[in-house]
Design an enzyme around this catalytic site. Structure first.
Site, PDB file in Angstrom:
ATOM      1  N   GLU A 199       0.832  -1.217   0.000  1.00  0.00           N
ATOM      2  CA  GLU A 199       0.000   0.000   0.000  1.00  0.00           C
ATOM      3  C   GLU A 199       0.860   1.257   0.000  1.00  0.00           C
ATOM      4  O   GLU A 199       0.881   2.027   0.968  1.00  0.00           O
ATOM      5  CB  GLU A 199      -0.988  -0.058   1.155  1.00  0.00           C
ATOM      6  CG  GLU A 199      -1.969  -1.210   0.969  1.00  0.00           C
ATOM      7  CD  GLU A 199      -2.945  -1.403   2.120  1.00  0.00           C
ATOM      8  OE1 GLU A 199      -3.105  -0.481   2.936  1.00  0.00           O
ATOM      9  OE2 GLU A 199      -3.523  -2.505   2.207  1.00  0.00           O
ATOM     10  N   HIS A 399     -17.497 -10.724   5.594  1.00  0.00           N
ATOM     11  CA  HIS A 399     -16.206 -10.102   5.869  1.00  0.00           C
ATOM     12  C   HIS A 399     -15.487 -10.872   6.962  1.00  0.00           C
ATOM     13  O   HIS A 399     -16.097 -11.238   7.970  1.00  0.00           O
ATOM     14  CB  HIS A 399     -16.412  -8.644   6.309  1.00  0.00           C
ATOM     15  CG  HIS A 399     -15.127  -7.896   6.460  1.00  0.00           C
ATOM     16  ND1 HIS A 399     -14.798  -7.185   7.592  1.00  0.00           N
ATOM     17  CD2 HIS A 399     -14.075  -7.759   5.611  1.00  0.00           C
ATOM     18  CE1 HIS A 399     -13.600  -6.620   7.419  1.00  0.00           C
ATOM     19  NE2 HIS A 399     -13.146  -6.963   6.232  1.00  0.00           N
ATOM     20  N   HIS A 400     -14.219 -11.159   6.731  1.00  0.00           N
ATOM     21  CA  HIS A 400     -13.365 -11.784   7.740  1.00  0.00           C
ATOM     22  C   HIS A 400     -12.090 -10.981   7.880  1.00  0.00           C
ATOM     23  O   HIS A 400     -11.132 -11.213   7.139  1.00  0.00           O
ATOM     24  CB  HIS A 400     -12.995 -13.223   7.322  1.00  0.00           C
ATOM     25  CG  HIS A 400     -14.123 -14.199   7.407  1.00  0.00           C
ATOM     26  ND1 HIS A 400     -14.169 -15.337   6.627  1.00  0.00           N
ATOM     27  CD2 HIS A 400     -15.241 -14.223   8.188  1.00  0.00           C
ATOM     28  CE1 HIS A 400     -15.281 -16.022   6.936  1.00  0.00           C
ATOM     29  NE2 HIS A 400     -15.937 -15.356   7.871  1.00  0.00           N
ATOM     30  N   GLU A 401     -12.064 -10.039   8.787  1.00  0.00           N
ATOM     31  CA  GLU A 401     -10.805  -9.350   9.103  1.00  0.00           C
ATOM     32  C   GLU A 401     -10.056 -10.211  10.101  1.00  0.00           C
ATOM     33  O   GLU A 401     -10.630 -10.662  11.090  1.00  0.00           O
ATOM     34  CB  GLU A 401     -11.088  -7.963   9.692  1.00  0.00           C
ATOM     35  CG  GLU A 401      -9.850  -7.217  10.175  1.00  0.00           C
ATOM     36  CD  GLU A 401      -8.804  -7.021   9.078  1.00  0.00           C
ATOM     37  OE1 GLU A 401      -9.122  -6.378   8.071  1.00  0.00           O
ATOM     38  OE2 GLU A 401      -7.667  -7.519   9.233  1.00  0.00           O
ATOM     39  N   HIS A 479      -8.053  -8.543   1.083  1.00  0.00           N
ATOM     40  CA  HIS A 479      -7.333  -7.287   1.336  1.00  0.00           C
ATOM     41  C   HIS A 479      -6.071  -7.583   2.137  1.00  0.00           C
ATOM     42  O   HIS A 479      -5.999  -8.610   2.812  1.00  0.00           O
ATOM     43  CB  HIS A 479      -8.238  -6.297   2.061  1.00  0.00           C
ATOM     44  CG  HIS A 479      -9.138  -5.566   1.106  1.00  0.00           C
ATOM     45  ND1 HIS A 479      -9.235  -4.200   1.069  1.00  0.00           N
ATOM     46  CD2 HIS A 479      -9.936  -6.039   0.116  1.00  0.00           C
ATOM     47  CE1 HIS A 479     -10.073  -3.855   0.111  1.00  0.00           C
ATOM     48  NE2 HIS A 479     -10.525  -4.945  -0.479  1.00  0.00           N
ATOM     49  N   GLU A 480      -5.090  -6.670   2.017  1.00  0.00           N
ATOM     50  CA  GLU A 480      -3.747  -6.934   2.550  1.00  0.00           C
ATOM     51  C   GLU A 480      -3.320  -8.347   2.132  1.00  0.00           C
ATOM     52  O   GLU A 480      -2.910  -9.169   2.960  1.00  0.00           O
ATOM     53  CB  GLU A 480      -3.684  -6.778   4.080  1.00  0.00           C
ATOM     54  CG  GLU A 480      -4.039  -5.393   4.559  1.00  0.00           C
ATOM     55  CD  GLU A 480      -5.545  -5.131   4.547  1.00  0.00           C
ATOM     56  OE1 GLU A 480      -6.286  -6.039   4.932  1.00  0.00           O
ATOM     57  OE2 GLU A 480      -5.959  -4.042   4.136  1.00  0.00           O
ATOM     58  N   GLU A 498      -6.925  -6.635  -2.876  1.00  0.00           N
ATOM     59  CA  GLU A 498      -6.394  -5.282  -2.749  1.00  0.00           C
ATOM     60  C   GLU A 498      -4.930  -5.362  -3.208  1.00  0.00           C
ATOM     61  O   GLU A 498      -4.673  -5.581  -4.385  1.00  0.00           O
ATOM     62  CB  GLU A 498      -6.563  -4.810  -1.303  1.00  0.00           C
ATOM     63  CG  GLU A 498      -6.369  -3.325  -1.107  1.00  0.00           C
ATOM     64  CD  GLU A 498      -6.357  -2.978   0.360  1.00  0.00           C
ATOM     65  OE1 GLU A 498      -5.824  -3.750   1.175  1.00  0.00           O
ATOM     66  OE2 GLU A 498      -6.864  -1.892   0.718  1.00  0.00           O
ATOM     67  N   GLU A 504      -9.478   3.647   0.489  1.00  0.00           N
ATOM     68  CA  GLU A 504      -9.471   3.975   1.916  1.00  0.00           C
ATOM     69  C   GLU A 504      -8.501   5.130   2.171  1.00  0.00           C
ATOM     70  O   GLU A 504      -8.723   5.946   3.058  1.00  0.00           O
ATOM     71  CB  GLU A 504      -9.113   2.737   2.750  1.00  0.00           C
ATOM     72  CG  GLU A 504      -7.756   2.139   2.406  1.00  0.00           C
ATOM     73  CD  GLU A 504      -7.465   0.827   3.132  1.00  0.00           C
ATOM     74  OE1 GLU A 504      -8.134   0.517   4.127  1.00  0.00           O
ATOM     75  OE2 GLU A 504      -6.552   0.112   2.689  1.00  0.00           O
TER      76      GLU A 504
HETATM   77  C1  NOJ Z   1      -8.269  -2.653   5.485  1.00  0.00           C
HETATM   78  C2  NOJ Z   1      -9.076  -2.877   4.243  1.00  0.00           C
HETATM   79  O1  NOJ Z   1      -8.354  -2.511   3.104  1.00  0.00           O
HETATM   80  C3  NOJ Z   1     -10.353  -2.085   4.381  1.00  0.00           C
HETATM   81  O2  NOJ Z   1     -11.109  -2.186   3.182  1.00  0.00           O
HETATM   82  C4  NOJ Z   1     -11.133  -2.594   5.562  1.00  0.00           C
HETATM   83  O3  NOJ Z   1     -12.283  -1.794   5.737  1.00  0.00           O
HETATM   84  C5  NOJ Z   1     -10.289  -2.527   6.840  1.00  0.00           C
HETATM   85  N1  NOJ Z   1      -9.025  -3.132   6.642  1.00  0.00           N
HETATM   86  C6  NOJ Z   1     -10.970  -3.222   7.994  1.00  0.00           C
HETATM   87  O4  NOJ Z   1     -11.012  -4.598   7.766  1.00  0.00           O
HETATM   88 CA    CA Z   2      -5.876  -2.068   2.970  1.00  0.00          CA
END
Ligand code: NOJ
Ligand code: CA
Length: 696
Positions: A199, A399-401, A479-480, A498, A504
């Site tokens: 990023e 969503h799975h963060e 993402h990441e 991503e 963002e």
């Molecule tokens: C980073 C992600 O790129 C973003 O899209 C997301 O909202 C946040 N992390 C939280 O998971």
């Molecule tokens: Ca990100």
């Protein structure tokens, strides 16, 4: 993939390289500078089907080297191959080349979704065993595929007792560039191995000022040749960063592993393909980058009709604006009521799905140790939300963060995906927010280990996740992530990701993405595959009302220029309702394409992209410019000559641009004919988008 046994072939020494012959050929070619022939031993040279690009292997001072020539002139000058093997020293010196075996291939295959429905896979292949002389006699095959638009090569480790359990401390593949002009090449690159993963804003420097870079990295020589270095089919190996050694000499540096050795595999196995894409201009580089898909294995999932290209809205931008929160509490975004409202908005405007972030327990704990992937916060009723979505003909995107805790995610993966499957959820956005090197996993005995986002562990992790998701007919948007290397061909539910600086950063990034970002991305990051940019911020403002350095028409252009089969309309519903002209475009623009043409562009300056709707006769064109206003004349020769079309145009209006009225946008309809040229002006930081439909 069968791995050949090279030993048998090695017993025919007559075809081995004679270094003197290679030298002689090189000398001959000095006298014939424009000859379209390979500069090397013909026994170990492979050229593209059209003959322009040649890859030659040789032994120099006992070391295997390769070079790449285009129309007889050097692109890559002799560059070493090799490995540093754990407990086995270097595999590089005292080498000889075995007999080459060859194959040719020409096939056109169909993508389930993509920038182009049909992809032609046409190359000449050469396989050469590279044999270590003396005591160890370790053999590794080099397999090369030469396409008209580039080269892919990989190492294949055959089954052999002296190299069965392979631990790679470093891969020693070099990329030494021919200067291509007195000034030397320029490069567009982001740092490799730095804390913020992929990023970063792109650096634009002379090539001899690159440090450690991620791939894909793009070079442009003074003579106009464009070159991209990347890799294909990275699934059980460590990603490489490209490290500049000196001058124009680069070498692979594998992402580290907690295990010391960066890669651990049992032979037989193959490394990912190392790719060199070559074109005479930036649009050509984009077109030629389909070699990455071609170097991946065909679809392993069968019918993937359930992995559907789609446009989505979601409980997302409000968190980045800091109006709502991911965690529960007074500002909680993912409440049942908010989600029902988003479902209504999606249904009313034809969006396919609603992303919901922050619905599950555990936000935000250090290294994600508390995430519960199948347990909702008390103010979020998953049963009710998914039942209502179904009634309204809209899907929920899960969503799975993980906050980088990939180990915890793996332990809960089946339960987490079963939960989504039970609720009729067919796509999931994953996330790995942690500094580079901050991926957490546990050994079987519970010992914590820290990994890189692009090391071997994560390469395997992403495959594990898409395979588990595929069993439940769920598509993935990571993402990441780890970088894209074309695995979507093999796993078409690995739909987007991503792995670049997305929108963002428009909310809170310092600085926000400048207008040069997308014209840079198109010819760098986008060469590797889809990007979940999350555009469509029609309010043109980020956190605390800060102005975005884009025009309204530019926000629309991104939908055509930056490809993603899952494409977000990222702004708040109330902001779309204030901009009905912009919303009308976002509602209509397709997300799946029959074919794509980059009509013109220069890296970091501007780009014009045309894409035909998959299965349709309508075309869509997007243009983006940096902070300079620009007039383009769109060459419509891709349409049937003299056929009448109706063009609906969204363009920057008079007085527009980032130094003027960013909202000034003209929406107009014109009749034009195929073969015409259509003049359009882009204001600074602006762009345009248009559709072309056959009249009647
Ligand atoms: C980073 C992600 O790129 C973003 O899209 C997301 O909202 C946040 N992390 C939280 O998971
Ligand atoms: Ca990100």
């Amino acid at each position: 993939m069968p791995i050949t046994m090279p030993h048998a072939r090695l017993r025919s020494p007559t075809r081995w390289t004679h270094p003197a012959l290679a030298c002689f050929a090189a000398l001959m070619l000095l006298a014939l500078p424009s000859a379209a022939v390979a500069q090397g031993d013909p026994d170990h040279t492979a050229c593209s089907p059209d003959g322009t690009l040649c890859f030659a292997l040789a032994i120099e001072g006992g070391i295997a080297t390769y070079r790449v020539d285009r129309e007889g002139a050097p692109v890559i000058v002799p560059s070493k191959l090799g490995f540093q093997l754990h407990g086995g020293g270097k595999w590089q010196n005292g080498m000889e080349l075995g007999e080459a075996t060859r194959a040719s291939h020409d096939e056109t295959w169909e993508q389930p979704w993509g920038e182009n429905r049909l992809v032609r896979d046409r190359y000449n292949e050469m396989r050469v065993p590279i044999v270590e002389q003396g005591r160890a006699q370790r053999v590794i095959d080099l397999v090369v595929r030469v396409f008209d638009g580039g080269v892919g090569f990989r190492y294949e480790f055959p089954d052999q007792p002296q190299l069965a359990d392979v631990k790679i401390d470093e891969e020693l593949t070099e990329f030494n560039f021919a200067p291509g002009g007195d000034a030397g090449p320029e490069a567009w690159w982001i740092p490799g191995g730095e804390w913020n993963r992929y990023e970063y804003l792109y650096h634009h420097t002379p090539a001899n000022q690159v440090g450690m870079a991620h791939s894909p990295i793009t070079f442009r020589r003074q003579d106009g040749l464009h070159i991209s270095i990347h890799e294909a089919a990275l699934s059980d190996y460590s990603a490489f960063w490209l490290q500049r050694i000196d001058g124009l000499h680069f070498r692979t540096f594998l992402a580290p592993s907690s295990q010391g050795s960066k890669v651990h595999r049992a032979a037989p196995f193959a490394t990912p393909w190392r790719t060199i894409t070559v074109a005479t201009d930036a649009p050509g580089l984009y077109a030629a980058s389909d070699i990455l898909l071609n170097l991946n294995e065909p679809n392993r999932l069968g019918d993937v009709g359930w992995a559907k290209p789609q446009k989505y809205v979601g409980i997302w931008w409000a968190m980045h604006l800091d109006k709502w929160s991911w965690n529960d509490g007074p500002k909680h975004g993912a409440t049942t009521q908010h989600t029902l409202d988003y479902i209504d908005f999606a249904a009313a405007h034809g969006f396919d799905s609603v992303l919901v972030e922050g619905w599950n327990k555990g936000w935000w704990s250090e290294s994600g140790r508390n995430f519960q992937f199948a347990e909702a916060y008390p103010d979020f009723d998953m049963d009710r939300v998914t039942a209502y979505a179904k009634k309204r003909g809209v899907e929920i995107m899960g969503h799975h963060e993980t906050a980088g805790n990939a180990g915890l995610y793996e332990r809960q993966l089946d339960e987490a995906l079963d939960y989504y499957e039970r609720h009729g959820i067919h796509s999931v956005k994953t996330g790995y927010v942690a500094d580079a090197g901050g991926i957490l996993r546990e050994d079987p005995d519970g010992t914590e280990q820290w990994e890189y986002h692009d090391g071997q562990f994560m390469a395997r992790h992403h495959v594990l996740v898409v395979e588990a998701a595929a069993r439940r007919h769920i598509a993935v948007d990571a993402h990441e992530p780890i970088k894209d290397t074309g695995l979507r061909r093999t796993y078409p539910n690995m739909m987007t990701r991503e792995g670049a600086r997305g929108f963002e950063y428009m909310a809170w990034g310092e600085p926000p993405n400048p207008p040069s970002h997308e014209p840079t991305l198109l010819f760098t990051r986008m060469l590797s595959g889809p990007f979940d940019l999350t555009p469509g911020i029609v309010s043109l403002e980020g956190r605390d009302g800060r102005p975005l350095p884009n025009t309204l028409a530019r926000q629309l252009a991104d939908y055509v220029v930056i490809y993603s089969p899952l494409q977000m309309a990222a702004d708040l519903p109330e902001n779309y309702l204030k901009r009905p002209d912009a919303l009308a475009f976002i509602e209509q623009v397709p997300v799946d394409w029959e074919q794509t043409r980059v009509l013109e562009g220069q890296i970091g300056e501007y780009a014009v992209v045309a894409r035909q709707r998959r299965g349709g006769a309508d075309w869509w064109v997007g243009g983006v410019t940096d902070d300079h206003a620009r007039k383009v004349a769109i060459d419509l020769s891709f349409l049937p000559a003299d056929r009448p079309y109706v063009a609906e145009i969204w363009r920057d209006g008079p007085g527009g641009g980032i130094d003027g009225d960013r909202f000034a946008m003209v929406r107009e309809t014109r009749r034009i004919n195929g073969g015409d040229s259509l003049p359009i002006e882009m204001m600074a930081g602006g762009g345009f988008a248009l559709s072309l439909r056959p009249a009647n």
